[in-house]
Scaffold this motif. Structure first.
Motif, PDB file in Angstrom:
ATOM      1  N   ASN A 111       3.331  10.417  -7.133  1.00 11.04           N
ATOM      2  CA  ASN A 111       4.451  10.947  -7.901  1.00 11.04           C
ATOM      3  C   ASN A 111       4.296  10.779  -9.410  1.00 11.04           C
ATOM      4  N   LEU A 112       3.114  10.406  -9.853  1.00  9.10           N
ATOM      5  CA  LEU A 112       2.880  10.319 -11.298  1.00  9.10           C
ATOM      6  C   LEU A 112       2.874  11.711 -11.904  1.00  9.10           C
ATOM      7  N   PRO A 113       3.204  11.821 -13.177  1.00 14.37           N
ATOM      8  CA  PRO A 113       3.107  13.141 -13.816  1.00 14.37           C
ATOM      9  C   PRO A 113       1.641  13.574 -13.823  1.00 14.37           C
ATOM     10  N   PRO A 114       1.410  14.868 -13.912  1.00 14.81           N
ATOM     11  CA  PRO A 114       0.022  15.341 -13.903  1.00 14.81           C
ATOM     12  C   PRO A 114      -0.754  14.805 -15.109  1.00 14.81           C
ATOM     13  N   SER A 115      -2.020  14.611 -14.901  1.00 11.66           N
ATOM     14  CA  SER A 115      -2.885  14.106 -15.964  1.00 11.66           C
ATOM     15  C   SER A 115      -3.400  15.251 -16.825  1.00 11.66           C
ATOM     16  N   MET A 166       4.383  18.686 -23.634  1.00 13.07           N
ATOM     17  CA  MET A 166       5.225  19.326 -22.627  1.00 13.07           C
ATOM     18  C   MET A 166       5.983  18.296 -21.791  1.00 13.07           C
ATOM     19  N   GLN A 167       5.426  17.100 -21.630  1.00 12.37           N
ATOM     20  CA  GLN A 167       6.099  16.077 -20.822  1.00 12.37           C
ATOM     21  C   GLN A 167       7.396  15.609 -21.469  1.00 12.37           C
ATOM     22  N   THR A 168       7.581  15.891 -22.765  1.00 13.15           N
ATOM     23  CA  THR A 168       8.799  15.465 -23.457  1.00 13.15           C
ATOM     24  C   THR A 168       9.835  16.583 -23.539  1.00 13.15           C
ATOM     25  N   ALA A 186       0.834  -1.205   0.000  1.00 13.02           N
ATOM     26  CA  ALA A 186       0.000   0.000   0.000  1.00 13.02           C
ATOM     27  C   ALA A 186       0.869   1.256   0.000  1.00 13.02           C
ATOM     28  N   LEU A 187       1.949   1.234   0.765  1.00 12.67           N
ATOM     29  CA  LEU A 187       2.856   2.389   0.790  1.00 12.67           C
ATOM     30  C   LEU A 187       3.535   2.586  -0.558  1.00 12.67           C
ATOM     31  N   ALA A 188       3.961   1.496  -1.171  1.00 12.29           N
ATOM     32  CA  ALA A 188       4.606   1.600  -2.484  1.00 12.29           C
ATOM     33  C   ALA A 188       3.618   2.141  -3.523  1.00 12.29           C
ATOM     34  N   ALA A 189       2.390   1.644  -3.505  1.00 12.76           N
ATOM     35  CA  ALA A 189       1.375   2.128  -4.449  1.00 12.76           C
ATOM     36  C   ALA A 189       1.075   3.604  -4.211  1.00 12.76           C
ATOM     37  N   SER A 225       4.174  21.515 -12.538  1.00 19.60           N
ATOM     38  CA  SER A 225       3.868  20.161 -12.062  1.00 19.60           C
ATOM     39  C   SER A 225       4.854  19.142 -12.625  1.00 19.60           C
ATOM     40  N   ILE A 226       5.162  19.266 -13.901  1.00 23.12           N
ATOM     41  CA  ILE A 226       6.125  18.349 -14.509  1.00 23.12           C
ATOM     42  C   ILE A 226       7.505  18.560 -13.891  1.00 23.12           C
ATOM     43  N   LEU A 227       7.877  19.819 -13.694  1.00 25.47           N
ATOM     44  CA  LEU A 227       9.178  20.106 -13.087  1.00 25.47           C
ATOM     45  C   LEU A 227       9.270  19.496 -11.690  1.00 25.47           C
ATOM     46  N   ARG A 228       8.204  19.633 -10.908  1.00 31.55           N
ATOM     47  CA  ARG A 228       8.178  19.044  -9.569  1.00 31.55           C
ATOM     48  C   ARG A 228       8.308  17.529  -9.660  1.00 31.55           C
ATOM     49  N   TRP A 229       7.590  16.932 -10.603  1.00 28.22           N
ATOM     50  CA  TRP A 229       7.631  15.486 -10.798  1.00 28.22           C
ATOM     51  C   TRP A 229       9.046  15.032 -11.143  1.00 28.22           C
TER      52      TRP A 229
END
Length: 141
Positions: free
Chosen positions: A40-44, A59-61, A31-34, A122-126
């Motif tokens: 920490n997933l990139p924003p949707s 932008m994610q690239t 559960a902690l790993a999930a 958000s991507i930068l934070r990720w």
């Protein structure tokens, strides 16, 4: 929610940290790993319009420097002044239909810029970059 199983390899130090937190909080390590992966997933970009969705996904690239440029972009001063003028006319009900359309377009462009800026941050934070506080962003450099 349908669950899928994924086998991942973790550095020993990360695994030990997960085990320690699991023991201290009486939670399953899975559960902690999930939770860590989910948070920490990139924003949707799923809720954006189709045209904007493509831009956000592109932008994610981008390289980090390009994302910082987007994140720090500002509305052009001429557009900002024009929008302020049109908002003032709109409040006094002296705005024409073409000016109302122009105001709508300026507002939409500003909204799109703000969404792209937020998405870039958000991507930068990720990616592990430091995101400045609101106070830091509003303080002139």
């Amino acid at each position: 929610m349908v669950m899928q199983r994924v086998l991942i390899e973790l550095p020993e130090s990360v695994y030990r940290q997960l085990v320690r937190i699991a023991e201290e909080t009486a939670q399953p390590i899975e559960a902690l790993a999930a939770q860590s992966v989910i948070s920490n997933l990139p924003p949707s970009a799923d809720n954006a319009s189709p045209e904007l969705r493509l831009e956000l996904l592109r932008m994610q690239t981008l390289e980090t420097e390009a994302l910082f440029e987007i994140a720090q972009a500002e509305v052009e001063p001429v557009d900002y002044r024009r929008q302020a003028e049109l908002l003032e006319k709109n409040e006094s009900a002296l705005i024409t239909e073409s000016e109302r359309q122009e105001l709508s377009e300026l507002r939409q462009a500003a909204d799109q810029l703000m969404l792209c800026k937020a998405y870039a941050w958000s991507i930068l934070r990720w990616r592990g970059q430091r995101v400045p506080t609101l106070q830091e962003l509003s303080t002139p450099q």
